[in-house]
Design an enzyme around this catalytic site. Structure first.
Site, PDB file in Angstrom:
ATOM      1  N   LYS A  75       0.851  -1.199   0.000  1.00  0.00           N
ATOM      2  CA  LYS A  75       0.000   0.000   0.000  1.00  0.00           C
ATOM      3  C   LYS A  75       0.886   1.249   0.000  1.00  0.00           C
ATOM      4  CE  LYS A  75      -3.935   2.079   2.482  1.00  0.00           C
ATOM      5  NZ  LYS A  75      -4.868   1.932   3.624  1.00  0.00           N
ATOM      6  N   SER A 122      -9.722   2.099   2.817  1.00  0.00           N
ATOM      7  CA  SER A 122      -8.831   2.824   1.922  1.00  0.00           C
ATOM      8  C   SER A 122      -7.863   1.922   1.164  1.00  0.00           C
ATOM      9  CB  SER A 122      -8.033   3.858   2.719  1.00  0.00           C
ATOM     10  OG  SER A 122      -7.210   3.213   3.689  1.00  0.00           O
ATOM     11  N   SER A 126     -10.151  -0.270   7.042  1.00  0.00           N
ATOM     12  CA  SER A 126      -9.570  -0.113   5.702  1.00  0.00           C
ATOM     13  C   SER A 126      -8.867  -1.338   5.158  1.00  0.00           C
ATOM     14  CB  SER A 126      -8.606   1.074   5.680  1.00  0.00           C
ATOM     15  OG  SER A 126      -9.322   2.276   5.787  1.00  0.00           O
TER      16      SER A 126
END
Length: 489
Positions: free
Chosen positions: A78, A153, A177
């Protein structure tokens, strides 16, 4: 050569150890797969092809043994996890040119496990969002239906695993997330106990809530990944000194006598009928496996969203002060004085959702409102934690839906922040209490994956994995594939 992109880490490890494939083969095919699917999925912001191929050759030269289950396995990262020499943007314009000079602690652990980082994954800007639509760079698509969001996210991290671009990825979870995008994409995603995995080098959103965790297609793969990234870190003041067991050990499928709680608040009004039906079926599966499943109450969980958005936004307003155009990152060129540098850089560099949360947090911390908002939110957070403590005095685990709905359409909720915030109503209380939580595939509604959330006691990820593994072995949801991976859904 057979297709490798839909195999589990366990299967790939077996092929690598027997030398039927090499890490170089696997890494090369991974990039071929990414290039073949990226036009549809848009999961990656930056690819790390040259360095990854060099690393794969070095791993092959060293040799892959039975004892190192992750050696030579490609991994996606990420883009809010700092990577030395690889662009790290947090999906924001303000960091669009940030090339770090150090690695996050989890990256040091990734390298020491001989995992091969193939690139940085798209996300909501600064991890603020539930749909991966607030990214400055692109909108990632759901692996099952490219007209739907992948969740957020960590949407890029989930979609990349679900689409077969990588067998494992890292995400971060502040209010759901990891778990919500795992549910939306039909993969396994785990948020560890707060303090289990170092936050050093994770670009901070809300420091008392953020945790890094893995996405995989199977429960055992996930446990292997958590083994690699867990452990005490002196560079992180919130890192816990708890011992790290082998999370992949003891996955027998036997959960007879386990006591599981289902909070009535998690199955109340607002849960889509198809989602509720899948969770009711999951409860029956656990009962059939010999577990006791009973209804309980978490009375203060209904305040979770309000508490979270005050605490998280307050911490974000403090954490994001460092992005000012002075030391690194984007700087506005339209400036006449120092104040212009600050104001114009932040105005041009941050997106609307980030600005909204900075303003909300600054308001909550301001002199006249601190007691009414931030202090009160902290008190209710304690009540939420105490609710969990009471349940865990009598039960081993808590289960329920991960998200009240399946994946919604791209653009459907982006202009309705309240609806978007409510997407995390079932995951937020776990972060507020610092507990571990995971999402595993539990069925389908409207042709889209439903996630089952499993919540454990502090530092008891092992029990969660045991229950998740037993559920996985008793069902075939993890074997279902989206069309992009050769499936029929």
């Amino acid at each position: 050569m057979e297709k490798l992109f839909d195999k589990s880490i366990e299967e790939l490890h077996s092929l690598l150890v027997s030398k039927e494939i090499t890490a170089t083969d696997l890494t090369s095919e991974t990039f071929d797969r990414i290039k073949a699917t990226e036009t549809e999925i848009d999961a990656f912001i930056t690819l790390n092809e040259e360095k990854a191929m060099e690393m794969a050759k070095a791993v092959d030269a060293k040799g892959i043994t039975e004892e190192n289950p992750l050696a030579g396995i490609p991994i996606g990262i990420k883009d809010n996890i700092v990577t030395k020499g690889i662009l790290t943007t947090a999906a924001s314009k303000i960091l669009s040119n940030f090339n770090p000079i150090y690695d996050a602690t989890v990256m040091e652990k990734v390298y020491s496990s001989d995992l091969i980082p193939v690139g940085k994954l798209n996300m909501d800007e600064f991890a603020m969002g539930s749909s991966s639509e607030t990214s400055y760079f692109k909108k990632t698509k759901n692996a099952w239906d490219q007209t739907k969001v992948p969740g957020g996210s960590s949407g890029g991290s989930a979609a990349a695993v679900a689409a077969g671009e990588v067998p494992v990825s890292l995400g971060s979870d502040t209010g759901g997330s990891i778990r919500q995008p795992a549910a939306f994409n039909g993969v396994v995603g785990l948020k560890p106990t707060y303090g289990r995995v170092s936050r050093f080098g994770l670009i901070a959103f809300a420091s008392s809530l953020d945790q890094i965790g893995p996405f995989t297609r199977t429960v055992k793969d996930n446990a292997l990944a958590l083994n690699a990234i867990s452990g005490y870190d002196p560079k992180d003041g919130t890192s816990a000194g708890a011992s790290v067991p082998d999370f992949a050990a003891g996955l027998t499928g036997d959960i007879k006598g386990m006591k599981i709680a289902v909070p009535k608040e998690f199955m109340a009004e607002g849960i889509e009928p198809g989602v509720k039906a899948a969770i009711v079926k999951a409860v029956e599966t656990f009962k059939a496996l010999g577990a006791t499943v009973e209804e309980v109450s978490l009375p203060h969980s209904k305040y979770g969203v309000e508490v979270y958005y005050i605490i998280a936004s307050s911490e974000a307003s403090s954490n994001l002060q460092r992005f000012d155009g002075i030391r690194y990152g984007f700087r506005s060129e339209d400036v006449q004085n120092l104040e212009d540098v600050y104001v114009n850089t932040r105005t041009e560099g941050f997106g609307d959702e980030v600005k909204r949360r900075i303003m909300l947090g600054t308001f909550s911390l301001s002199a006249g409102y601190y007691d009414a908002y931030f202090k009160k939110a902290g008190q209710v957070r304690t009540l939420i934690k105490q609710d969990f403590d009471k349940v865990f005095a009598d039960y081993d685990l808590i289960i329920g839906p991960t998200s009240p709905t399946v994946a919604f359409g791209i653009g459907e909720n982006i202009n309705d922040p309240i609806t978007m915030y409510m997407n995390d109503i079932l995951t937020i209380p776990v972060n507020l209490a610092g507990l571990p939580g995971m999402s595993v595939p539990a069925g389908f509604s409207e042709g889209l994956p439903v996630g089952l959330q499993i919540i454990g006691k502090h530092f008891d990820e092992s029990t969660m994995y045991k229950a998740a593994y037993a559920f996985e072995q008793a069902t075939d949801f993890h074997k279902q594939k989206p069309v992009i991976l050769g499936g029929d859904k």
